[in-house]
Scaffold this motif. Structure first.
Motif: not given
Length: 144
Positions: A1-21
């Motif tokens: 079984m192959g490794s789970t890949r990071i794909k460009g069509n999945r929406k990665p979540v990027l948050t900055l700050g506290a509380p996070g935006s």
């Protein structure tokens, strides 16, 4: 079984700050990179570990002056230190062993570029590049 890949069509979540935006809607690309740290003094521990490294969060995003946009956040917080960040490369809300988050603190870079090129296409958008210095080494968060 192959490794789970990071794909460009999945929406990665990027948050900055506290509380996070959350800024995934504005981010085009992101990467965590490291390079040899600039240092006028290298300790024996640094030398034994191959030298010290500096980590960066780099990428590109759309330009938008809207209040909640990533561009506006960077503009208004340029130079801020100890800013918490979280990146969920798989888009998952809760980190796990197989889909961890990357967390840490960073320093927001300089005020971002703003500008545009003439275009006959209504779909063209202006972008900017960003670079934030990460404090220490990012942590791979696998805790549920």
């Amino acid at each position: 079984m192959g490794s789970t890949r990071i794909k460009g069509n999945r929406k990665p979540v990027l948050t900055l700050g506290a509380p996070g935006s959350e800024f995934s809607a504005d981010v085009i690309s992101w990467s965590i990179e490291n390079e040899e740290a600039d240092s006028d003094v290298i300790t024996f521990e640094d030398a034994a570990n191959g030298g010290s490294r500096q980590y960066f969060l780099r990428g590109s995003a759309i330009q938008s002056t809207q209040t909640a946009s990533f561009w506006r956040y960077v503009w208004e917080n340029a130079g801020d230190t100890d800013v918490p960040f979280t990146i969920a490369p798989h888009g998952n809300a809760t980190p796990s062993a197989s889909e961890p988050h990357l967390v840490g603190t960073l320093t927001i870079g300089p005020k971002p570029t703003i500008g545009a090129e003439a275009s006959t296409s209504a779909s063209s958008a202006s972008t900017f590049d960003y670079e934030f210095q990460i404090d220490g080494i990012p942590v791979l968060d696998v805790a549920p």
